[in-house]
Scaffold this motif. Structure first.
Motif, PDB file in Angstrom:
ATOM      1  N   TYR A 184      -5.562  28.554  82.473  1.00 16.25           N
ATOM      2  CA  TYR A 184      -5.945  28.264  82.641  1.00 16.25           C
ATOM      3  C   TYR A 184      -6.908  28.177  83.769  1.00 16.25           C
ATOM      4  O   TYR A 184      -5.801  27.154  84.494  1.00 16.25           O
ATOM      5  CB  TYR A 184      -6.440  26.955  81.625  1.00 16.25           C
ATOM      6  CG  TYR A 184      -8.595  27.300  81.572  1.00 16.25           C
ATOM      7  CD1 TYR A 184      -8.747  28.592  80.821  1.00 16.25           C
ATOM      8  CD2 TYR A 184      -9.440  26.302  82.298  1.00 16.25           C
ATOM      9  CE1 TYR A 184     -10.222  28.626  80.866  1.00 16.25           C
ATOM     10  CE2 TYR A 184     -10.709  26.940  82.066  1.00 16.25           C
ATOM     11  CZ  TYR A 184     -10.495  27.818  81.049  1.00 16.25           C
ATOM     12  OH  TYR A 184     -12.676  27.710  81.194  1.00 16.25           O
ATOM     13  N   ALA A 208     -13.090  31.230  76.849  1.00 12.94           N
ATOM     14  CA  ALA A 208     -13.642  31.532  78.326  1.00 12.94           C
ATOM     15  C   ALA A 208     -13.647  30.256  78.565  1.00 12.94           C
ATOM     16  O   ALA A 208     -13.167  29.572  80.388  1.00 12.94           O
ATOM     17  CB  ALA A 208     -14.567  32.393  78.123  1.00 12.94           C
ATOM     18  N   PRO A 215     -14.642  26.961  83.167  1.00 14.97           N
ATOM     19  CA  PRO A 215     -14.038  27.088  84.203  1.00 14.97           C
ATOM     20  C   PRO A 215     -14.977  27.640  85.217  1.00 14.97           C
ATOM     21  O   PRO A 215     -15.222  27.241  86.368  1.00 14.97           O
ATOM     22  CB  PRO A 215     -14.488  29.203  83.846  1.00 14.97           C
ATOM     23  CG  PRO A 215     -15.956  28.936  83.400  1.00 14.97           C
ATOM     24  CD  PRO A 215     -15.872  27.632  82.821  1.00 14.97           C
ATOM     25  N   LEU A 220     -12.660  33.802  85.733  1.00  9.31           N
ATOM     26  CA  LEU A 220     -13.722  34.252  85.059  1.00  9.31           C
ATOM     27  C   LEU A 220     -13.810  36.373  85.874  1.00  9.31           C
ATOM     28  O   LEU A 220     -13.078  36.662  85.225  1.00  9.31           O
ATOM     29  CB  LEU A 220     -14.081  34.337  84.293  1.00  9.31           C
ATOM     30  CG  LEU A 220     -14.305  32.898  82.888  1.00  9.31           C
ATOM     31  CD1 LEU A 220     -15.355  32.483  82.037  1.00  9.31           C
ATOM     32  CD2 LEU A 220     -13.181  33.475  82.306  1.00  9.31           C
ATOM     33  N   ARG A 224     -11.932  39.149  85.253  1.00 14.71           N
ATOM     34  CA  ARG A 224     -12.773  40.912  84.484  1.00 14.71           C
ATOM     35  C   ARG A 224     -12.373  42.055  85.947  1.00 14.71           C
ATOM     36  O   ARG A 224     -11.794  42.933  85.399  1.00 14.71           O
ATOM     37  CB  ARG A 224     -13.945  40.711  85.003  1.00 14.71           C
ATOM     38  CG  ARG A 224     -14.865  42.070  84.559  1.00 14.71           C
ATOM     39  CD  ARG A 224     -14.917  42.121  83.283  1.00 14.71           C
ATOM     40  NE  ARG A 224     -14.073  43.530  83.278  1.00 14.71           N
ATOM     41  CZ  ARG A 224     -13.250  43.743  81.983  1.00 14.71           C
ATOM     42  NH1 ARG A 224     -14.051  43.100  81.003  1.00 14.71           N
ATOM     43  NH2 ARG A 224     -12.405  44.642  81.789  1.00 14.71           N
ATOM     44  N   PHE A 236     -12.349  37.592  75.038  1.00 15.91           N
ATOM     45  CA  PHE A 236     -12.802  35.808  74.944  1.00 15.91           C
ATOM     46  C   PHE A 236     -12.891  35.793  73.069  1.00 15.91           C
ATOM     47  O   PHE A 236     -13.231  36.478  72.600  1.00 15.91           O
ATOM     48  CB  PHE A 236     -13.913  36.230  75.546  1.00 15.91           C
ATOM     49  CG  PHE A 236     -13.972  36.345  77.491  1.00 15.91           C
ATOM     50  CD1 PHE A 236     -12.749  36.699  77.926  1.00 15.91           C
ATOM     51  CD2 PHE A 236     -15.322  35.750  78.103  1.00 15.91           C
ATOM     52  CE1 PHE A 236     -13.261  35.749  78.929  1.00 15.91           C
ATOM     53  CE2 PHE A 236     -15.557  36.124  78.767  1.00 15.91           C
ATOM     54  CZ  PHE A 236     -14.203  36.148  80.272  1.00 15.91           C
ATOM     55  N   GLU A 238     -14.694  33.839  71.015  1.00 15.98           N
ATOM     56  CA  GLU A 238     -15.842  32.759  71.142  1.00 15.98           C
ATOM     57  C   GLU A 238     -15.471  31.869  69.321  1.00 15.98           C
ATOM     58  O   GLU A 238     -16.871  31.856  69.708  1.00 15.98           O
ATOM     59  CB  GLU A 238     -16.608  33.515  71.163  1.00 15.98           C
ATOM     60  CG  GLU A 238     -16.843  34.118  72.236  1.00 15.98           C
ATOM     61  CD  GLU A 238     -17.960  33.840  73.907  1.00 15.98           C
ATOM     62  OE1 GLU A 238     -18.069  32.275  73.858  1.00 15.98           O
ATOM     63  OE2 GLU A 238     -18.250  34.311  74.044  1.00 15.98           O
ATOM     64  N   GLN A 251     -19.530  33.610  77.551  1.00 18.80           N
ATOM     65  CA  GLN A 251     -20.410  35.064  78.150  1.00 18.80           C
ATOM     66  C   GLN A 251     -21.513  35.038  78.589  1.00 18.80           C
ATOM     67  O   GLN A 251     -21.880  35.461  79.599  1.00 18.80           O
ATOM     68  CB  GLN A 251     -19.778  36.085  77.245  1.00 18.80           C
ATOM     69  CG  GLN A 251     -19.928  36.564  76.450  1.00 18.80           C
ATOM     70  CD  GLN A 251     -19.279  37.496  75.296  1.00 18.80           C
ATOM     71  OE1 GLN A 251     -19.611  38.920  75.835  1.00 18.80           O
ATOM     72  NE2 GLN A 251     -18.692  37.466  74.219  1.00 18.80           N
ATOM     73  N   TYR A 254     -21.721  32.081  81.153  1.00 19.15           N
ATOM     74  CA  TYR A 254     -20.517  31.970  82.371  1.00 19.15           C
ATOM     75  C   TYR A 254     -20.960  33.127  82.797  1.00 19.15           C
ATOM     76  O   TYR A 254     -20.175  33.705  84.212  1.00 19.15           O
ATOM     77  CB  TYR A 254     -19.359  31.930  82.635  1.00 19.15           C
ATOM     78  CG  TYR A 254     -19.261  30.511  81.616  1.00 19.15           C
ATOM     79  CD1 TYR A 254     -19.674  29.569  82.291  1.00 19.15           C
ATOM     80  CD2 TYR A 254     -18.604  29.908  80.080  1.00 19.15           C
ATOM     81  CE1 TYR A 254     -19.248  28.100  82.059  1.00 19.15           C
ATOM     82  CE2 TYR A 254     -18.539  28.733  80.030  1.00 19.15           C
ATOM     83  CZ  TYR A 254     -18.691  27.964  80.656  1.00 19.15           C
ATOM     84  OH  TYR A 254     -18.205  26.597  80.345  1.00 19.15           O
ATOM     85  N   THR A 256     -19.768  36.250  82.250  1.00 23.15           N
ATOM     86  CA  THR A 256     -18.835  37.579  82.620  1.00 23.15           C
ATOM     87  C   THR A 256     -18.737  37.868  81.107  1.00 23.15           C
ATOM     88  O   THR A 256     -18.301  37.965  80.309  1.00 23.15           O
ATOM     89  CB  THR A 256     -17.426  36.589  82.825  1.00 23.15           C
ATOM     90  OG1 THR A 256     -17.973  36.465  84.349  1.00 23.15           O
ATOM     91  CG2 THR A 256     -16.167  38.043  82.817  1.00 23.15           C
ATOM     92  N   PRO A 258     -17.097  40.213  78.109  1.00 19.94           N
ATOM     93  CA  PRO A 258     -15.187  40.703  78.045  1.00 19.94           C
ATOM     94  C   PRO A 258     -15.520  41.773  77.774  1.00 19.94           C
ATOM     95  O   PRO A 258     -16.495  42.758  77.095  1.00 19.94           O
ATOM     96  CB  PRO A 258     -15.039  39.697  77.210  1.00 19.94           C
ATOM     97  CG  PRO A 258     -16.126  39.724  76.547  1.00 19.94           C
ATOM     98  CD  PRO A 258     -17.477  38.761  78.074  1.00 19.94           C
ATOM     99  N   SER A 261     -14.674  40.692  71.865  1.00 26.73           N
ATOM    100  CA  SER A 261     -14.641  39.247  72.199  1.00 26.73           C
ATOM    101  C   SER A 261     -14.649  38.870  70.480  1.00 26.73           C
ATOM    102  O   SER A 261     -14.797  39.652  69.342  1.00 26.73           O
ATOM    103  CB  SER A 261     -16.262  38.023  72.477  1.00 26.73           C
ATOM    104  OG  SER A 261     -17.368  39.335  71.960  1.00 26.73           O
TER     105      SER A 261
END
Length: 468
Positions: A184, A208, A215, A220, A224, A236, A238, A251, A254, A256, A258, A261
């Protein structure tokens, strides 16, 4: 040393029921994290009922509870609007031979809640949703390797993930070899993995964020970019962060998006409902509007049953009416500040701390040498249970009142007084009653010789100490 709440607390009925559970249910519980080995010996409450942020065990003891429903209960136990919605749905039938109106309403609501997703399919647990994401990624890319974040604790009960844990018995090497790990917040570790396995990585899967780690700037977004450049599917998880970080998940915090998810836990406030969501061109591979070979995607009998979807719709409405995440963050901040102040006042702040996102707090326990310690963790859990606080973490809900938080902070101060005695002594001996708790995912049931089994290898094979 003990508060009045610790006087007269008994676990006799719970212990008897737990003993019977071990005779009938492997492990004595239906989730490893709920096992009696996760609690001090002889102090594993069996729950009779819950209301708000409190639960009562079969001995009649009441507790302020944290980590409710393994972090799935954000509105509180027996939250009336959710219960009423589920009851109303059950009265009209729960399962049919065709889709119900609940499926359409839930899909519309979810896709409004998560604007980065085009389609959604519901299921009953997070493992199924996450495994479906892996299958969809493999189908879309024609690749076989899965890259997951190895520093995050759990993704699925299925072979592709469990084969990476200590509990890999029964999983073929061929399955284990298809799952790779990266670190990570280390984009370079992902890039090196892609270089070692060019054109073979079907998806990169991670949370995430975690309760204790956000992050790093650009991480992130970098994933992408790598996904777009190398053609893998960015997934992601979640399951925890969805509706606990924000209504739109991590998401949504932050920024970004995905490709896919997976969601669960807070969707139903404890009722069974999960979801796989993502880009239309990926999701349609499991549908009828495709010209390529179809993917068998989450075709389950109970995924669309009406009570789970009704629970989700009621939860979504509660989040529209009230800033549920904001309440959790506010109450979590009060709890963390109060508990950490108590630790500082007792001079044990280097050995005990409450850390993480306010809506997803955990406590860190260290011994007299400053090392993570299951023994000291167990001592803290023991003293908190005696004082009416139940939880392997301090993951809060929107049902925790100021009084709940104040009671918890008071109990922390009293428990840490005992903890400080152990630190001064350099040991929990004489203070800890019974064996330490053990990591939930470990190779052997107990670090001792088991009669009638192979011998030496059974000694002391626990996972490394981790904090919940």
């Amino acid at each position: 040393m003990t508060s009045s709440s610790a006087v007269g607390r008994t676990f006799a009925a719970s212990t008897a029921m737990q003993r019977r559970l071990h005779e009938l249910v492997p492990g004595g519980a239906h989730t490893y994290a709920r096992g009696s080995d996760q609690y001090p010996e002889g102090m594993a409450p069996v729950i009779a009922r819950g209301e708000g942020a409190r639960v009562q065990d079969v001995d009649g003891n009441w507790y302020v509870e944290y980590g409710m429903g393994l972090r799935s209960v954000t509105l509180g136990h027996a939250h009336a609007p959710v219960v009423e919605a589920v009851t109303a749905a059950a009265r009209t039938g729960v399962s049919f031979s065709r889709p119900s109106v609940h499926e359409l309403r839930a899909a519309e609501t979810f896709l409004e809640q998560v604007p980065g997703a085009d389609m959604v399919k519901f299921a009953k647990n997070g493992s199924d949703a996450t495994t479906a994401a892996v299958k969809l990624a493999r189908a879309a890319t024609g690749r076989d390797l899965v890259a997951l974040c190895r520093s995050q604790p759990f993704f699925s009960t299925d072979d592709w993930f469990i084969g990476t844990t200590e509990m890999d018995t029964g999983i073929p090497d061929s399955q284990r070899d298809l799952t790779l790990g990266f670190d990570y917040n280390d984009l370079g570790s992902v890039e090196r993995l892609l270089e070692r396995h060019p054109g073979r990585v079907a998806c990169v899967l991670l949370e995430a964020a975690t309760g204790t780690t956000d992050p790093a700037p650009g991480f992130l977004a970098g994933l992408r970019t790598l996904a777009d450049r190398h053609g893998f599917v960015l997934v992601f998880d979640e399951i925890i962060t969805g509706m606990r970080w924000s209504r739109g998940g991590a998401q949504g915090v932050y920024g970004t998006t995905p490709d896919l998810s997976t969601w669960g836990k807070a969707l139903g406030n404890g009722f069974a409902v999960s979801a796989l969501a993502g880009r239309r061109e990926l999701m349609e591979l499991g549908g009828l509007r495709t010209d390529v070979p179809r993917t068998f995607l989450l075709s389950t009998t109970h995924g669309p049953e009406t009570t789970g979807l009704a629970a989700y719709l009621a939860v979504a409405e509660a989040y529209r009416q009230r800033d549920v995440v904001g309440v959790m963050e506010e109450q979590g901040r009060k709890l963390a500040e109060g508990a950490n102040a108590a630790a500082a006042a007792l001079g044990v702040a280097d050995h005990f701390a409450v850390v993480g996102r306010p809506s997803c707090l955990v406590f860190v326990t260290r011994d007299h040498l400053g090392q993570p310690s299951q023994e000291f963790r167990t001592l803290f859990l023991q003293e908190m249970l005696h004082r009416g606080i139940l939880g392997q973490s301090f993951v809060i809900s929107a049902a925790h009142t100021d009084d709940d938080v104040a009671r918890t902070v008071e109990a922390v101060g009293e428990a840490l007084t005992v903890y400080a005695e152990a630190l001064d002594a350099g040991s929990c001996d004489g203070l800890l009653r019974g064996r330490p708790v053990a990591p939930a995912l470990r190779r052997f049931a107990a670090p001792r010789r088991i009669p009638g089994a192979a011998t030496d290898q059974l000694q002391g094979h626990l996972l490394s100490t981790t904090q919940e």
